[in-house]
Design a protein around this motif. Structure first.
Motif, PDB file in Angstrom:
ATOM      1  N   THR A   5     101.161  60.958 -53.912  1.00  0.00           N
ATOM      2  CA  THR A   5     102.601  60.405 -53.549  1.00  0.00           C
ATOM      3  C   THR A   5     102.487  59.396 -52.385  1.00  0.00           C
ATOM      4  O   THR A   5     103.420  58.564 -52.283  1.00  0.00           O
ATOM      5  CB  THR A   5     103.751  61.626 -53.311  1.00  0.00           C
ATOM      6  N   ARG A   6     101.675  59.582 -51.777  1.00  0.00           N
ATOM      7  CA  ARG A   6     101.586  58.606 -50.503  1.00  0.00           C
ATOM      8  C   ARG A   6     101.215  57.393 -50.780  1.00  0.00           C
ATOM      9  O   ARG A   6     102.001  56.319 -50.325  1.00  0.00           O
ATOM     10  CB  ARG A   6     100.440  59.230 -49.549  1.00  0.00           C
ATOM     11  N   GLY A   7     100.585  57.151 -51.825  1.00  0.00           N
ATOM     12  CA  GLY A   7     100.098  55.892 -52.499  1.00  0.00           C
ATOM     13  C   GLY A   7     101.498  55.201 -53.273  1.00  0.00           C
ATOM     14  O   GLY A   7     101.931  54.086 -53.264  1.00  0.00           O
ATOM     15  N   ARG A   8     102.140  56.254 -54.133  1.00  0.00           N
ATOM     16  CA  ARG A   8     103.265  55.791 -55.001  1.00  0.00           C
ATOM     17  C   ARG A   8     104.401  55.565 -54.139  1.00  0.00           C
ATOM     18  O   ARG A   8     104.935  54.415 -54.544  1.00  0.00           O
ATOM     19  CB  ARG A   8     103.235  56.918 -55.915  1.00  0.00           C
ATOM     20  N   TYR A   9     104.717  56.105 -53.225  1.00  0.00           N
ATOM     21  CA  TYR A   9     105.759  55.812 -52.586  1.00  0.00           C
ATOM     22  C   TYR A   9     105.634  54.858 -51.562  1.00  0.00           C
ATOM     23  O   TYR A   9     106.656  54.189 -51.352  1.00  0.00           O
ATOM     24  CB  TYR A   9     106.206  57.145 -51.637  1.00  0.00           C
ATOM     25  N   GLY A  10     104.470  54.878 -51.102  1.00  0.00           N
ATOM     26  CA  GLY A  10     104.258  53.505 -50.182  1.00  0.00           C
ATOM     27  C   GLY A  10     104.555  52.244 -50.894  1.00  0.00           C
ATOM     28  O   GLY A  10     104.864  51.249 -50.451  1.00  0.00           O
ATOM     29  N   LEU A  11     103.632  52.158 -52.249  1.00  0.00           N
ATOM     30  CA  LEU A  11     103.958  51.095 -52.855  1.00  0.00           C
ATOM     31  C   LEU A  11     105.426  50.956 -53.649  1.00  0.00           C
ATOM     32  O   LEU A  11     105.931  49.902 -53.327  1.00  0.00           O
ATOM     33  CB  LEU A  11     103.080  51.167 -54.394  1.00  0.00           C
ATOM     34  N   THR A  12     106.285  52.028 -53.551  1.00  0.00           N
ATOM     35  CA  THR A  12     107.623  51.744 -53.764  1.00  0.00           C
ATOM     36  C   THR A  12     108.374  51.194 -52.843  1.00  0.00           C
ATOM     37  O   THR A  12     109.146  50.124 -53.002  1.00  0.00           O
ATOM     38  CB  THR A  12     108.202  53.198 -54.245  1.00  0.00           C
ATOM     39  N   VAL A  13     108.119  51.684 -51.426  1.00  0.00           N
ATOM     40  CA  VAL A  13     108.779  50.987 -50.424  1.00  0.00           C
ATOM     41  C   VAL A  13     108.170  49.436 -50.285  1.00  0.00           C
ATOM     42  O   VAL A  13     109.415  48.661 -50.103  1.00  0.00           O
ATOM     43  CB  VAL A  13     108.102  51.542 -49.079  1.00  0.00           C
ATOM     44  N   VAL A  14     107.111  49.122 -50.582  1.00  0.00           N
ATOM     45  CA  VAL A  14     106.616  47.702 -50.424  1.00  0.00           C
ATOM     46  C   VAL A  14     107.445  46.695 -51.533  1.00  0.00           C
ATOM     47  O   VAL A  14     107.863  45.906 -51.226  1.00  0.00           O
ATOM     48  CB  VAL A  14     105.200  47.554 -50.298  1.00  0.00           C
ATOM     49  N   VAL A  15     107.507  47.469 -52.563  1.00  0.00           N
ATOM     50  CA  VAL A  15     108.222  46.741 -53.781  1.00  0.00           C
ATOM     51  C   VAL A  15     109.607  46.397 -53.390  1.00  0.00           C
ATOM     52  O   VAL A  15     109.986  45.608 -53.417  1.00  0.00           O
ATOM     53  CB  VAL A  15     107.876  47.355 -55.060  1.00  0.00           C
ATOM     54  N   GLU A  16     110.144  47.632 -53.017  1.00  0.00           N
ATOM     55  CA  GLU A  16     111.639  47.513 -52.539  1.00  0.00           C
ATOM     56  C   GLU A  16     111.775  46.376 -51.524  1.00  0.00           C
ATOM     57  O   GLU A  16     112.825  45.561 -51.487  1.00  0.00           O
ATOM     58  CB  GLU A  16     112.115  48.930 -52.177  1.00  0.00           C
ATOM     59  N   ASP A  36     115.868  58.369 -54.511  1.00  0.00           N
ATOM     60  CA  ASP A  36     115.628  59.953 -54.238  1.00  0.00           C
ATOM     61  C   ASP A  36     114.308  60.440 -53.786  1.00  0.00           C
ATOM     62  O   ASP A  36     113.856  61.333 -54.358  1.00  0.00           O
ATOM     63  CB  ASP A  36     116.244  60.917 -55.572  1.00  0.00           C
ATOM     64  N   LEU A  37     114.030  59.781 -52.509  1.00  0.00           N
ATOM     65  CA  LEU A  37     113.034  60.274 -51.985  1.00  0.00           C
ATOM     66  C   LEU A  37     113.128  60.712 -50.438  1.00  0.00           C
ATOM     67  O   LEU A  37     114.600  60.549 -50.042  1.00  0.00           O
ATOM     68  CB  LEU A  37     112.001  59.156 -51.735  1.00  0.00           C
ATOM     69  N   SER A  38     112.430  61.376 -49.809  1.00  0.00           N
ATOM     70  CA  SER A  38     112.692  62.089 -48.723  1.00  0.00           C
ATOM     71  C   SER A  38     112.385  60.878 -47.263  1.00  0.00           C
ATOM     72  O   SER A  38     111.262  60.162 -47.465  1.00  0.00           O
ATOM     73  CB  SER A  38     111.523  63.137 -48.254  1.00  0.00           C
ATOM     74  N   GLU A  39     113.429  60.602 -46.681  1.00  0.00           N
ATOM     75  CA  GLU A  39     113.274  59.478 -45.560  1.00  0.00           C
ATOM     76  C   GLU A  39     112.402  60.058 -44.595  1.00  0.00           C
ATOM     77  O   GLU A  39     111.625  58.960 -44.101  1.00  0.00           O
ATOM     78  CB  GLU A  39     114.602  59.394 -44.904  1.00  0.00           C
ATOM     79  N   ALA A  40     111.985  61.157 -44.206  1.00  0.00           N
ATOM     80  CA  ALA A  40     111.158  61.718 -43.454  1.00  0.00           C
ATOM     81  C   ALA A  40     109.682  61.348 -43.970  1.00  0.00           C
ATOM     82  O   ALA A  40     108.891  61.100 -43.200  1.00  0.00           O
ATOM     83  CB  ALA A  40     111.449  63.155 -43.169  1.00  0.00           C
ATOM     84  N   TYR A  41     109.598  61.509 -45.052  1.00  0.00           N
ATOM     85  CA  TYR A  41     108.250  61.159 -45.708  1.00  0.00           C
ATOM     86  C   TYR A  41     107.873  59.794 -45.824  1.00  0.00           C
ATOM     87  O   TYR A  41     106.800  59.303 -45.310  1.00  0.00           O
ATOM     88  CB  TYR A  41     108.082  61.765 -47.220  1.00  0.00           C
ATOM     89  N   LEU A  42     108.994  59.005 -45.984  1.00  0.00           N
ATOM     90  CA  LEU A  42     108.684  57.624 -46.124  1.00  0.00           C
ATOM     91  C   LEU A  42     108.534  57.081 -44.406  1.00  0.00           C
ATOM     92  O   LEU A  42     107.778  55.978 -44.266  1.00  0.00           O
ATOM     93  CB  LEU A  42     109.939  56.753 -46.421  1.00  0.00           C
ATOM     94  N   GLU A  43     109.203  57.670 -43.642  1.00  0.00           N
ATOM     95  CA  GLU A  43     108.965  57.364 -42.096  1.00  0.00           C
ATOM     96  C   GLU A  43     107.428  57.455 -41.737  1.00  0.00           C
ATOM     97  O   GLU A  43     107.003  56.618 -40.823  1.00  0.00           O
ATOM     98  CB  GLU A  43     109.911  58.054 -41.259  1.00  0.00           C
ATOM     99  N   GLN A  44     106.594  58.344 -42.306  1.00  0.00           N
ATOM    100  CA  GLN A  44     105.455  58.654 -42.318  1.00  0.00           C
ATOM    101  C   GLN A  44     104.307  57.432 -42.714  1.00  0.00           C
ATOM    102  O   GLN A  44     103.226  57.451 -42.244  1.00  0.00           O
ATOM    103  CB  GLN A  44     104.843  60.084 -42.782  1.00  0.00           C
TER     104      GLN A  44
END
Length: 139
Positions: A5-16, A36-44
């Motif tokens: 999820t670290r890689g997938r969500y990180g890529l989601t952030v960069v794409v957005e 619908d992701l955890s803001e705290a996780y994205l902050e990491q």
């Protein structure tokens, strides 16, 4: 190799962030709410992206994050490698005598090639809705 999820969500952030490139920063809470992701996780996930120079932070009431470079110059491989580490299908194939060494090496190379030739701009193009012209009826 499994992308976490670290890689997938990180890529989601960069794409957005790529979707908003040139339009100013966007807050992480907006990305978290959209997907619908955890803001705290994205902050990491943001500090390594910022430290590597892929993302910039903007302080203030209208602050948030934005891409530091054009989406055409950032690849999926840049993001995945940064957040996940080296891209390998099987670890330790370089050490000693490993059966199927050529197979594992070629698989790893194929994955790297796809990730390193797919830009954020490419991913954004894939997401654009296809306009269906439909049929034109004349009476």
């Amino acid at each position: 190799m499994k992308i976490s999820t670290r890689g997938r969500y990180g890529l989601t952030v960069v794409v957005e962030l790529g979707r908003h490139y040139g339009k100013g920063p966007i807050p992480l809470r907006q990305i978290a709410a959209t997907y619908d992701l955890s803001e705290a996780y994205l902050e990491q996930l943001v500090p390594p992206l910022r430290n590597s120079g892929l993302v910039k932070s903007v302080r203030g009431a209208y602050g948030g994050y934005k891409l530091a470079r054009d989406p055409e110059t950032i690849t999926a491989g840049d993001v995945i490698r940064l957040l996940e580490g080296p891209i390998q299908v099987v670890e330790g194939i370089e050490d000693g005598k490993v059966e199927q060494k050529k197979l594992w090496h070629e698989m790893s190379e194929a994955i790297r090639r796809v990730l390193d030739t797919t830009t954020i701009a490419d991913l954004l193009l894939e997401e654009e809705p296809q306009v269906d012209e439909g049929y034109m009826f004349y009476i």
